[in-house]
Design a protein around this motif. Structure first.
Motif, mmCIF file in Angstrom:
data_model
loop_
_atom_site.group_PDB
_atom_site.id
_atom_site.type_symbol
_atom_site.label_atom_id
_atom_site.label_comp_id
_atom_site.label_asym_id
_atom_site.label_seq_id
_atom_site.Cartn_x
_atom_site.Cartn_y
_atom_site.Cartn_z
ATOM 1 N N SER A 279 0.843 -1.192 0.000
ATOM 2 C CA SER A 279 0.000 0.000 0.000
ATOM 3 C C SER A 279 0.874 1.236 0.000
ATOM 4 O O SER A 279 2.018 1.217 0.461
ATOM 5 C CB SER A 279 -0.939 0.002 1.216
ATOM 6 O OG SER A 279 -0.183 0.012 2.409
ATOM 7 N N GLN A 338 -5.684 7.307 -1.771
ATOM 8 C CA GLN A 338 -6.326 5.994 -1.614
ATOM 9 C C GLN A 338 -7.560 5.886 -2.504
ATOM 10 O O GLN A 338 -7.852 4.811 -3.051
ATOM 11 C CB GLN A 338 -6.704 5.772 -0.143
ATOM 12 C CG GLN A 338 -5.540 5.839 0.835
ATOM 13 C CD GLN A 338 -4.362 4.969 0.416
ATOM 14 O OE1 GLN A 338 -4.535 3.816 0.000
ATOM 15 N NE2 GLN A 338 -3.163 5.524 0.516
ATOM 16 N N GLN A 339 -8.290 6.986 -2.656
ATOM 17 C CA GLN A 339 -9.468 6.962 -3.533
ATOM 18 C C GLN A 339 -9.069 6.752 -4.989
ATOM 19 O O GLN A 339 -9.767 6.066 -5.741
ATOM 20 C CB GLN A 339 -10.253 8.275 -3.369
ATOM 21 C CG GLN A 339 -10.929 8.394 -2.002
ATOM 22 C CD GLN A 339 -11.436 9.789 -1.719
ATOM 23 O OE1 GLN A 339 -10.925 10.770 -2.252
ATOM 24 N NE2 GLN A 339 -12.431 9.907 -0.850
ATOM 25 N N ASN A 342 -7.805 3.025 -5.501
ATOM 26 C CA ASN A 342 -8.901 2.046 -5.454
ATOM 27 C C ASN A 342 -10.070 2.424 -6.364
ATOM 28 O O ASN A 342 -11.175 1.915 -6.180
ATOM 29 C CB ASN A 342 -9.402 1.910 -4.012
ATOM 30 C CG ASN A 342 -8.325 1.397 -3.079
ATOM 31 O OD1 ASN A 342 -7.800 0.307 -3.271
ATOM 32 N ND2 ASN A 342 -7.976 2.182 -2.069
ATOM 33 N N ARG A 345 -11.715 -0.542 -8.093
ATOM 34 C CA ARG A 345 -11.852 -1.736 -7.256
ATOM 35 C C ARG A 345 -13.136 -1.683 -6.433
ATOM 36 O O ARG A 345 -13.146 -1.894 -5.225
ATOM 37 C CB ARG A 345 -10.654 -1.862 -6.304
ATOM 38 C CG ARG A 345 -9.320 -1.981 -7.027
ATOM 39 C CD ARG A 345 -8.189 -2.044 -6.024
ATOM 40 N NE ARG A 345 -6.877 -1.978 -6.677
ATOM 41 C CZ ARG A 345 -5.730 -1.863 -6.020
ATOM 42 N NH1 ARG A 345 -5.743 -1.808 -4.692
ATOM 43 N NH2 ARG A 345 -4.589 -1.803 -6.675
ATOM 44 N N PHE A 347 -14.739 0.979 -5.889
ATOM 45 C CA PHE A 347 -14.912 2.333 -5.372
ATOM 46 C C PHE A 347 -15.707 3.139 -6.391
ATOM 47 O O PHE A 347 -15.723 2.834 -7.577
ATOM 48 C CB PHE A 347 -13.544 2.972 -5.121
ATOM 49 C CG PHE A 347 -13.599 4.195 -4.262
ATOM 50 C CD1 PHE A 347 -13.734 4.078 -2.895
ATOM 51 C CD2 PHE A 347 -13.525 5.452 -4.817
ATOM 52 C CE1 PHE A 347 -13.775 5.199 -2.079
ATOM 53 C CE2 PHE A 347 -13.576 6.576 -4.018
ATOM 54 C CZ PHE A 347 -13.705 6.449 -2.652
#
Length: 419
Positions: A279, A338-339, A342, A345, A347
């Motif tokens: 990550s 992070q947005q 992802n 995925r 999101f």
């Protein structure tokens, strides 16, 4: 106590106002509840029948409710203040009688305020404070709007008078205005007055400190414009890519554009493994360039700390305020990263452009050093002097001062004398 301590640490990391008020209330009431519940449980372990005790406790509570109605009223008023969050600790407010005070703490029954003029604490019942009309000088920001009246000769050219008054206001380092105009005004005004004031050393240091701070502020403003342009372009790219949905390649492309903005801010990516997966997260760059936003912000507030009018506590106030904003900026940019990572995925990828725009809105609100509407305003307030043959007429002068919380909340008083 451990819970209260943990909540206090949590409150320091959030921008919300409610937790700053809630935590002290919890710290005051939690020990009482713990002792009461602990006492009942202890008696229960001894085999004592508590049914009668509970009935008696209920009756006592009913009686105490009437006897202590004022205390309960103040307690629940404190909870209302918590929900409404009309202020937070450290805010500067004006009471109904005109007194200016700083919010220190909210207790179970009383709110403690520090009266600036008399240099003492004022204890106000929460119910009484809730019913008052308060003026919060610290909202929407800590810049304070001053008003003064300047008399001029009735036969003076009003346009020339307005121009001179505006130059005098802009020449004071503590007032807000167009930075380029302020730099010129500071140089011109101090050149004329250097020999007129007795405290020349302080005058020159105030002038130089103000000039250096404005130069640093201009660099921050330029960098913010660069970041705004980069975010605007990123939003346009995201909107175009979102039309058909985002695939892995497009997500990586967006991530690459975003990381360019991250570097402009002064952050860098760090990778770590969590549950077998790699990550990314952001942290302050170890080798930060001088022209990054974070570095420029620090240079700006450190130049501000050189102001000879500031007292020792002001340096701490400025550093805490701006370092906290920088910390929140890192967290906000981490969240957007992070947005983006992802986005494909599960999101909501169609909202990625909205999240990016929200980031800029937040940055603009927190780090904008000066807005055009904060420029000085001067107009003729009283024209009657011309009609009745009086020698003077009044000019109303309104201007913003940078931070009302500084100088024991006396920031701006010197501007009135100066003008």
């Amino acid at each position: 106590m451990v819970i209260a301590y943990s909540l206090s640490k949590y409150a320091e990391k959030t921008e919300a106002d409610w937790d700053d008020v809630l935590i002290p209330l919890i710290k005051n009431t939690l020990p009482i509840l713990v002792y009461l519940i602990g006492g009942f449980l202890f008696l229960q372990t001894l085999g004592i029948d508590l049914s009668g005790l509970w009935v008696a406790f209920g009756g006592i509570t009913f009686v105490l409710g009437f006897a202590l109605k004022d205390i309960l009223s103040n307690f629940f008023s404190g909870l209302v203040l918590l929900v409404d969050t009309p202020f937070k600790f450290g805010d500067v407010v004006a009471l109904e009688d005109g007194s200016v005070a700083v919010i220190k703490s909210i207790g179970i029954r009383l709110t403690t305020l520090y009266l600036i003029e008399s240099h003492c604490d004022l204890l106000v019942p929460n119910a009484a404070l809730q019913s008052q009309k308060l003026i919060n000088f610290s909202r929407p920001n800590s810049s304070y709007y001053y008003t003064i009246i300047v008399p001029i000769r009735a036969d003076s050219d009003p346009n020339q008078a307005i121009k001179i008054i505006e130059e005098v206001i802009l020449s004071h380092p503590d007032t807000l205005g167009d930075i380029k105009k302020k730099l010129v005004a500071i140089e011109n005004f101090y050149r004329v007055t250097d020999q007129l004031l007795e405290d020349e050393d302080n005058l020159l240091s105030k002038k130089e400190a103000g000039r250096q701070r404005l130069i640093a502020e201009e660099k921050v403003k330029v960098k913010l414009e660069e970041i705004k342009q980069a975010i605007t372009e990123l939003v346009s790219k995201i909107k175009f890519m979102e039309i058909q949905g985002l695939d892995s390649g497009e997500v990586r492309e967006i991530q690459g554009y975003y990381l360019d903005i991250v570097r402009m801010v002064g952050l860098e990516t760090v990778s770590e493994k969590q549950k077998g997966q790699k990550s990314l997260y952001l942290q302050a760059s170890q080798n930060m360039d001088e022209d990054t936003l974070i570095n420029l912000l620090r240079s700006w507030y450190r130049n501000w700390q050189d102001d000879p009018d500031l007292i020792d506590i002001d340096n701490e106030v400025l550093e805490n305020e701006w370092e906290r904003k920088i910390d929140f900026l890192t967290k906000k940019m981490n969240k957007l990263l992070q947005q983006i990572v992802n986005a494909n995925r599960g999101f909501s990828e169609t909202k990625l452009d909205d999240y990016t725009e929200e980031l800029w809105t937040w940055i603009e609100e927190r780090f904008q050093t000066y807005a055009s509407w904060q420029s000085p305003r001067i107009w003729m307030q009283d024209m009657s002097g011309v009609d009745v043959g009086l020698t003077n007429t009044n000019m109303a002068v309104k201007f913003f001062v940078d931070n009302i919380k500084l100088e024991q909340c006396q920031r701006g008083y010197g501007c009135e004398v100066f003008c």
